[in-house]
Scaffold this active site. Structure first.
Site, short mmCIF file in Angstrom:
data_model
loop_
_atom_site.label_atom_id
_atom_site.label_comp_id
_atom_site.label_asym_id
_atom_site.label_seq_id
_atom_site.Cartn_x
_atom_site.Cartn_y
_atom_site.Cartn_z
N ASP A 61 -8.17 10.80 -7.74
CA ASP A 61 -7.98 9.60 -6.93
C ASP A 61 -8.45 9.77 -5.50
O ASP A 61 -8.72 10.88 -5.06
CB ASP A 61 -6.47 9.32 -6.84
CG ASP A 61 -6.00 8.49 -7.99
OD1 ASP A 61 -6.84 8.00 -8.75
OD2 ASP A 61 -4.77 8.32 -8.11
N LYS A 95 -9.26 4.47 -5.46
CA LYS A 95 -9.24 3.10 -4.93
C LYS A 95 -8.64 3.15 -3.55
O LYS A 95 -7.76 3.95 -3.26
CB LYS A 95 -8.45 2.16 -5.83
CG LYS A 95 -7.22 2.79 -6.41
CD LYS A 95 -6.70 2.00 -7.58
CE LYS A 95 -5.64 2.81 -8.32
NZ LYS A 95 -5.17 2.24 -9.51
N MET A 100 2.67 2.47 1.24
CA MET A 100 1.69 1.38 1.12
C MET A 100 2.14 0.14 1.88
O MET A 100 1.92 -0.99 1.44
CB MET A 100 1.49 1.01 -0.37
CG MET A 100 1.07 2.16 -1.23
SD MET A 100 0.98 1.73 -2.96
CE MET A 100 2.68 1.74 -3.43
N1 SAH Z 1 1.93 9.50 -5.23
C1 SAH Z 1 1.80 9.45 -3.80
C2 SAH Z 1 1.90 8.04 -3.29
C3 SAH Z 1 0.81 7.15 -3.79
S1 SAH Z 1 0.87 5.53 -3.13
C4 SAH Z 1 2.85 10.36 -3.17
O1 SAH Z 1 3.75 10.84 -3.85
O2 SAH Z 1 2.71 10.68 -2.00
C5 SAH Z 1 -0.18 5.69 -1.73
C6 SAH Z 1 0.63 5.66 -0.45
O3 SAH Z 1 1.22 6.91 -0.22
C7 SAH Z 1 -0.14 5.39 0.81
O4 SAH Z 1 -0.41 4.00 0.99
C8 SAH Z 1 0.79 5.90 1.86
O5 SAH Z 1 1.84 4.99 2.08
C9 SAH Z 1 1.37 7.10 1.17
N2 SAH Z 1 0.69 8.34 1.53
C10 SAH Z 1 0.00 9.17 0.74
N3 SAH Z 1 -0.43 10.26 1.41
C11 SAH Z 1 0.02 10.11 2.67
C12 SAH Z 1 -0.05 10.90 3.84
N4 SAH Z 1 -0.70 12.06 3.87
N5 SAH Z 1 0.56 10.44 4.96
C13 SAH Z 1 1.21 9.27 4.97
N6 SAH Z 1 1.32 8.49 3.88
C14 SAH Z 1 0.74 8.89 2.76
#
Ligand code: SAH
Length: 519
Positions: free
Chosen positions: A47, A69, A184
């Site tokens: 991803d 995406k 998100m």
């Molecule tokens: N599975 C992922 C989340 C996926 S949804 C997890 O467990 O982290 C995608 C969202 O995750 C982004 O829109 C943001 O809100 C958050 N996100 C992912 N990586 C991030 C990071 N390094 N810093 C801040 N937010 C993050």
């Protein structure tokens, strides 16, 4: 009469799909098991937010499929991703579905798992460190705290709270006494905060945003529910970010640690050979910096091995073998063993090293180091030798093709006899990606350039162009490993910003930390 039961047609057994979390961004936060699966994988479907730096761990034959995406821009629709997973499982034994953070936290990992079950494909989950916890932690916010929050709720900020049938109970969330972590949510920030306030949450509730958490690009700020949306707009804050709402956010100023690291957010150019840059890059990352690899040297074999081979065959005749670099040690022993020699032949000579890292490389072969310079330059080795009786003693110095002659000349002057042999050459790299580095310099994106030898300086100037060096390097911290390297920098009309007091990589990185700690 017996009816024969039709046997099912024999099909090839599908492989296993591993739903793997790569962690939130800091490469140190991936799990051992996740790395193991990436290394084993026949195919990796990954991803946008999955740690792409881990792809280089994959086998060269592994098939890499990007299905990322960003926001509205779907590279591949979810339904197609599911089909790809099923197809790849039929083609391969080990398929990794790599996702950022944890695969089951808002990652649609569960939907993919369901599809796999429906298709009769075995799967396993390798949980990851979720950004929902890690990004706040790196911004100084613990998601729970005995005195602040005894529960934490992860909420998708993707869902428009104004939609008719929201699956989120906003009234309940607003009454919630725990921490709320929205993922998100950047786009809907205004709607999220006003929904909470309209449902009774105090507008003064501490709220913080953390973008690109756990990476050197992290940015974060503390505000309150009422003002955070407006402030985010003012700052031009963009995804990916997590929003933390609740009293825990107020701990941020006290518990901030990552953004206070000396190199936080600083881009540091590493000019040594690629193989030698990795450890240095790890340390820069650990200090919050962004290492950028720009190898200006490549260690190559000598054009002609005959001198080195002769010295190896007669190694037992020397009184001293002195090494002035790790590269020299590695090149000498590589040739020594590959030409069928035996370590017992080296029982006679004593060994000396220019510095602790070179000494360590000698000791790796089970050899004691009996001479170590106090100053890690050739002059330092000479100083150490002054305390020994070297008149009439035979010295072997396996080293780079081009090097200063201070040491051999000094030994001769003190009555020793010296054989200098070329064990390796430091050449320009076969490929150097000059354009992006010049662009980054022109855009003032590079904060520090590390020079770890004179040849890194001369090669850097040759690659980047010494005519432009003055203007391109304006304002950039030029970090030199020691006086010899500093002298070479000055030969180009530039002044090193700092020089290590211990002439080692660690000494150089300490000096850089010190420079930034002192503003
Ligand atoms: N599975 C992922 C989340 C996926 S949804 C997890 O467990 O982290 C995608 C969202 O995750 C982004 O829109 C943001 O809100 C958050 N996100 C992912 N990586 C991030 C990071 N390094 N810093 C801040 N937010 C993050």
């Amino acid at each position: 009469m017996s009816t024969e039961i039709a046997k099912p047609e024999k099909k090839s057994v599908p492989g296993t799909v591993y739903l793997v979390g790569s962690g939130p961004g800091d490469p140190g936060l991936i799990t051992v098991k996740a790395l193991e699966k990436i290394r084993e994988a026949d195919a990796i479907i990954y991803d946008y937010l999955a740690g792409k730096e881990f792809l280089k761990e994959a086998r060269p034959s592994a098939e890499l499929v990007y299905v990322g995406k960003t926001g509205k821009n779907h590279a591949v629709e979810q339904i197609d991703i599911n089909q790809i997973l099923i197809k790849k499982a039929h083609e391969h034994k080990c398929v990794v579905r790599l996702k950022g953070g944890d695969p089951y936290v808002f990652g649609r990992g569960a939907e993919e798992a369901e599809e796999l079950v429906n298709a009769g494909i075995p799967f396993e989950v390798v949980p990851g460190v979720t950004s929902a916890v890690a990004a706040p932690a790196y911004a100084g916010i613990p998601v729970t705290h005995r005195e602040h929050a005894s529960l934490v709720t992860f909420v998708t900020g993707h869902e428009n709270p104004n939609k008719d049938q929201s699956s989120i109970d906003w009234e309940n969330l607003a009454r919630n006494k725990g921490s709320l972590v929205f993922l998100m949510g950047v786009k809907n920030l205004e709607i999220i905060t006003s929904s909470l306030i309209n449902n009774g949450m105090s507008p003064d509730t501490p709220a913080a945003l953390v973008r690109w958490g756990t990476t050197p690009d992290q940015s974060s700020f503390l505000s309150c529910l009422q003002h955070i949306a407006e402030e985010s707009l003012k700052r031009g804050f963009k995804a990916p970010a997590v929003l933390v709402v609740g009293s825990v956010a107020s701990l941020k100023p006290k518990l901030d640690w990552y953004e206070k690291k000396p190199l936080f957010g600083k881009q540091v150019l590493i000019t040594r050979s690629r193989e030698q840059s990795v450890k240095m890059a790890d340390r820069i990352l650990g200090q919050g910096g962004k290492p950028l690899l720009f190898p200006t040297i490549q260690i190559k074999e000598p054009h002609d091995f005959s001198d080195l081979d002769r010295s190896i065959s007669s190694a037992s005749c020397y009184d001293w073998i002195i090494f002035t670099s790790v590269n020299g040690v590695d090149a000498f022993f590589r040739r020594f063993f590959s030409t069928g020699h035996d370590i017992r032949e080296l029982a006679g000579p004593k060994f000396g090293a220019i510095g602790p890292v070179t000494a360590q490389a000698i000791r790796k072969h089970g050899i004691k180091v009996e001479l170590l310079a106090a100053q890690f330059i050739q002059e330092g080795v000479l100083d150490a030798l002054r305390q020994k009786d070297i008149v009439g003693k035979r010295f072997l110095i396996p080293r780079a093709e081009k090097a200063r002659d201070i040491l051999p000349e000094g030994i001769s002057g003190m009555g020793g006899s010296v054989s200098v042999v070329t064990a390796y050459r430091t050449d320009l790299p076969d490929h150097a990606d000059v354009k992006p580095v010049r662009e980054s310099l022109a855009n003032r994106d590079i904060d520090v350039i590390t020079f770890t030898s004179s040849s890194t300086v001369t090669h850097f100037m040759e690659l980047v162009g010494k005519e432009d060096a003055g203007s391109l390097l304006e304002g950039v911290v030029l970090a030199s490993i020691g006086p010899v390297t500093s002298r070479t920098i000055r030969e180009f009309g530039l002044e090193p910003t700092l020089e290590a007091s211990e002439y080692t990589i660690d000494g150089l990185l300490d000096a850089i930390d010190h420079h930034f700690c002192n503003g």
